[in-house]
Write a protein that holds these residues in place. Structure first.
Motif, PDB file in Angstrom:
ATOM      1  N   ARG A 190       0.887  -1.084   0.036  1.00  0.00           N
ATOM      2  CA  ARG A 190       0.076  -0.229  -0.110  1.00  0.00           C
ATOM      3  C   ARG A 190       0.891   1.340  -0.102  1.00  0.00           C
ATOM      4  N   ASP A 191       1.799   1.323   0.946  1.00  0.00           N
ATOM      5  CA  ASP A 191       2.782   2.533   1.012  1.00  0.00           C
ATOM      6  C   ASP A 191       3.663   2.584  -0.306  1.00  0.00           C
ATOM      7  N   SER A 192       4.022   1.441  -1.165  1.00  0.00           N
ATOM      8  CA  SER A 192       4.542   1.765  -2.401  1.00  0.00           C
ATOM      9  C   SER A 192       3.567   2.192  -3.437  1.00  0.00           C
ATOM     10  N   LYS A 193       2.383   2.052  -3.451  1.00  0.00           N
ATOM     11  CA  LYS A 193       1.431   2.407  -4.291  1.00  0.00           C
ATOM     12  C   LYS A 193       1.065   3.829  -3.950  1.00  0.00           C
ATOM     13  N   THR A 194       1.073   4.170  -2.734  1.00  0.00           N
ATOM     14  CA  THR A 194       0.710   5.693  -2.387  1.00  0.00           C
ATOM     15  C   THR A 194       1.883   6.673  -2.552  1.00  0.00           C
ATOM     16  N   GLY A 195       2.988   6.200  -2.341  1.00  0.00           N
ATOM     17  CA  GLY A 195       4.257   6.894  -1.974  1.00  0.00           C
ATOM     18  C   GLY A 195       4.606   7.657  -3.323  1.00  0.00           C
ATOM     19  N   ARG A 196       4.724   6.831  -4.441  1.00  0.00           N
ATOM     20  CA  ARG A 196       5.114   7.715  -5.817  1.00  0.00           C
ATOM     21  C   ARG A 196       4.145   8.884  -6.077  1.00  0.00           C
ATOM     22  N   PRO A 197       2.836   8.883  -6.215  1.00  0.00           N
ATOM     23  CA  PRO A 197       2.175  10.260  -6.334  1.00  0.00           C
ATOM     24  C   PRO A 197       2.530  11.117  -5.294  1.00  0.00           C
ATOM     25  N   LYS A 198       2.765  10.761  -4.127  1.00  0.00           N
ATOM     26  CA  LYS A 198       3.019  11.822  -3.158  1.00  0.00           C
ATOM     27  C   LYS A 198       4.548  12.455  -3.488  1.00  0.00           C
TER      28      LYS A 198
END
Length: 233
Positions: free
Chosen positions: A197-205
């Motif tokens: 989940r962190d890897s998915k949400t981390g890039r856009p951030k």
């Protein structure tokens, strides 16, 4: 309870028939309430009530057995008796009844009540083998592995030749190991999901952070140029 395969021709009852009886109550003797009896009267009634509870237990009617055993507890738990001998008799009845109740509650899968009744016995007799064993059983069945192991170890201290306790101790150890393995898998899967989940949400951030940073840099550059124009050369 009928007349079997022979039936009863004189009553016009065929073979293997169900029979309906109509029963009329002619008379009865009212049982005394506990507050109406003295300690001697209570002690005189206990063997019959205990025997009735045992019969219910053997027949698998555990709820009815509990009712009988609890009658004994309600009669005697707060009684001291008159003299050492009677006091001991009362204590023996109370401890035995708590042990019987613990066994009933084990069969009924009410493990908290089983533990509570065993505790009542252990408070009076710390080395009571049956109470320790039954409490260990109840704790094992509700997955309190460490507490169950402690009980079975105490049983073996009291009676090293108790094979059932040794078997239960091994069962505790294997179930505890199995439980720990399951927990490891659960936590491993949980952490894996968090990481995904962190890897998915981390890039856009990070992209948003970079664009925000570049925009801030642009504003700073404009302000610096303005300041240089306003200042005297």
């Amino acid at each position: 309870y009928g007349f079997g395969s022979e039936g009863k021709p004189e009553y016009k009852i065929g073979p293997d028939k169900d029979i309906v009886y109509e029963v009329s109550l002619k008379d009865f003797k009212r049982a005394k309430e506990s507050w109406e009896m003295d300690v001697n009267e209570k002690l005189a009634l206990v063997p019959d009530v205990k025997n009735k509870g045992n019969q219910y237990f053997k027949a698998g009617r555990h709820h009815q057995a509990v009712i009988q055993y609890q009658r004994i507890i309600s009669w005697l738990e707060l009684e001291c008796g008159t003299g050492i001998e009677q006091h001991k008799q009362i204590q023996d009845y109370v401890l035995t009844t708590h042990l019987n109740l613990a066994l009933c509650f084990l069969r009924l899968k009410d493990f908290s009540q089983a533990v509570e009744n065993c505790n009542k016995v252990i408070e009076q007799d710390k080395s009571n083998e049956k109470a320790l064993y039954r409490r260990g059983e109840a704790r094992l069945l509700r997955n309190d592995y460490n507490l169950a192991m402690a009980d079975f170890q105490k049983v073996l201290e009291v009676n090293p030749s108790n094979r059932a306790a040794r078997t239960q101790l091994s069962s505790c150890q294997s179930k505890m190991k199995e439980h720990q393995e399951q927990e490891k898998k659960i936590y491993a899967n949980m952490f894996q999901k968090f990481a995904e989940r962190d890897s998915k949400t981390g890039r856009p951030k990070r992209r948003r952070d970079e664009s925000a940073q570049s925009s801030m840099n642009g504003e700073v550059g404009i302000k610096r140029r303005r300041r240089s124009q306003d200042c005297p050369s």
